[in-house]
Design a protein around this motif. Structure first.
Motif, mmCIF file in Angstrom:
data_model
loop_
_atom_site.group_PDB
_atom_site.id
_atom_site.type_symbol
_atom_site.label_atom_id
_atom_site.label_comp_id
_atom_site.label_asym_id
_atom_site.label_seq_id
_atom_site.Cartn_x
_atom_site.Cartn_y
_atom_site.Cartn_z
ATOM 1 N N PRO A 55 0.838 -1.205 0.000
ATOM 2 C CA PRO A 55 0.000 0.000 0.000
ATOM 3 C C PRO A 55 0.872 1.254 0.000
ATOM 4 O O PRO A 55 1.929 1.282 0.638
ATOM 5 N N ARG A 56 0.431 2.266 -0.706
ATOM 6 C CA ARG A 56 1.169 3.530 -0.701
ATOM 7 C C ARG A 56 0.905 4.302 0.584
ATOM 8 O O ARG A 56 -0.176 4.199 1.139
ATOM 9 N N PRO A 57 1.900 5.069 1.073
ATOM 10 C CA PRO A 57 3.240 5.272 0.520
ATOM 11 C C PRO A 57 4.179 4.119 0.890
ATOM 12 O O PRO A 57 4.078 3.542 1.968
ATOM 13 N N PHE A 58 5.086 3.816 -0.042
ATOM 14 C CA PHE A 58 6.113 2.815 0.227
ATOM 15 C C PHE A 58 7.424 3.274 -0.401
ATOM 16 O O PHE A 58 7.457 4.221 -1.195
ATOM 17 N N VAL A 59 8.500 2.602 -0.011
ATOM 18 C CA VAL A 59 9.842 2.951 -0.462
ATOM 19 C C VAL A 59 10.391 1.805 -1.298
ATOM 20 O O VAL A 59 10.224 0.636 -0.951
ATOM 21 N N LEU A 60 11.050 2.144 -2.393
ATOM 22 C CA LEU A 60 11.771 1.168 -3.206
ATOM 23 C C LEU A 60 13.243 1.527 -3.184
ATOM 24 O O LEU A 60 13.608 2.703 -3.337
ATOM 25 N N LYS A 61 14.083 0.508 -2.972
ATOM 26 C CA LYS A 61 15.522 0.778 -2.914
ATOM 27 C C LYS A 61 16.296 -0.435 -3.433
ATOM 28 O O LYS A 61 15.856 -1.575 -3.273
#
Length: 311
Positions: free
Chosen positions: A130-136
């Motif tokens: 679910p937003r917000p999320f982080v991609l790294k």
């Protein structure tokens, strides 16, 4: 300490090359100011040959990212029987990989964000969380390739193939829930946590540019936070340093949701080759403890010399 011949290994070819060159230059200058003989090496593919010719007493590893922080250089130096600063091979392999780091730290009680590995291709059909999320990226430092995906953001819903982001550069990414709140960091030196710094970017989040561009981030050291949060962050940084088997200096980065107290403090990652530039956090925290830059550098060398080369 005795005067040594120290090879400062810097540069290389990772995304953090320029930061490494800045770190290495400062380290070399500091060591020379203390009377040591210094050989500066901008690492190329001939690094083993150059070190064999120089025969230094020790290598100060000022590399950031791959191959200097992921165990590759550590393995080479172990084979050559050359002492070096910072963490060894096994620790470096684990700590640069965010997924492996969680596998070591979370079972031991270190609170880290829940997350999962995703194929970048899958992001074009559905969000992984679910937003917000982080991609790294799983094995980059200095916030290289980090993206925060929000409701109504400019990446699309789902993410568009045409939107610039880490999904265009990396086949697999780590997806984690976004933790609102404040950015904290704590350095460990010689088995002691030094301080906690709060990082306040002037705009956006604490990305690569905010870390290494003067004036883009306010450093509050010591952080203006409750004592229990300071103590918890320093204890977590020290325990992570110990569990991973870090040596020399390390730096642990945190997010703190200040609406949740202690339950809102999450460790994000552990840096085994923290920056040593004029804007870097380890020298700043050392200064707050009365340790100047040259003394900091020499302490890191002294610890590595005391341990000796690998068999």
């Amino acid at each position: 300490m005795d005067k040594l011949h120290i090879a400062v290994l810097m540069g290389g070819w990772s995304a953090e090359r320029e930061v490494s060159l800045s770190s290495g230059a400062g380290i070399a200058d500091a060591l020379e100011s203390r009377g040591h003989r210094v050989s500066r090496i901008d690492m190329g593919r001939d690094v083993a040959q150059r070190l064999a010719e120089l025969r230094p007493d020790i290598v100060f590893n000022a590399l950031h990212g791959t191959p200097g922080e992921d165990g590759t250089v550590q393995g080479m130096l172990d084979l050559m029987g050359i002492r070096y600063t910072h963490s060894g091979l096994a620790t470096s392999v684990i700590a640069i990989d965010k997924e492996l780091t969680k596998m070591v730290l979370v079972p031991a009680g270190i609170r880290m964000p829940e997350g999962k590995m995703v194929e970048s291709e899958s992001l074009y059909s559905a969000d992984p969380l679910p937003r917000p999320f982080v991609l790294k990226p799983v094995n980059e430092g200095s916030s290289v390739g980090v993206a925060i995906v929000r409701e109504g953001g400019n990446y699309g819903a789902p993410i568009s193939r045409d939107s610039a982001g880490p999904w265009q550069e990396f086949d697999r990414l780590l997806a984690e829930p976004f933790i609102r709140g404040r950015e904290l960091t704590s350095a460990v030196l010689g088995g002691e946590a030094l301080a906690v710094t709060e990082l306040r970017p002037r705009s956006g989040f604490y990305d690569y540019d905010a870390k290494y561009t003067e004036g883009m981030t306010e450093h509050v050291c010591p952080a203006e936070i409750p004592d229990e949060i300071r103590d918890a962050a320093m204890a977590m940084a020290l325990e992570a340093h110990r569990l991973l088997g870090c040596r020399g200096a390390s730096r642990s980065d945190f997010r703190w949701d200040d609406e949740k107290g202690l339950d809102g403090l999450y460790l994000l990652e552990v840096n085994t080759q923290p920056g040593m530039t004029p804007l870097s956090l380890v020298p700043e925290q050392a200064r707050a403890r009365g340790i100047d830059y040259a003394e900091l550098v020499e302490r890191i060398v002294a610890e590595a010399m005391a341990e000796g080369p690998k068999a």
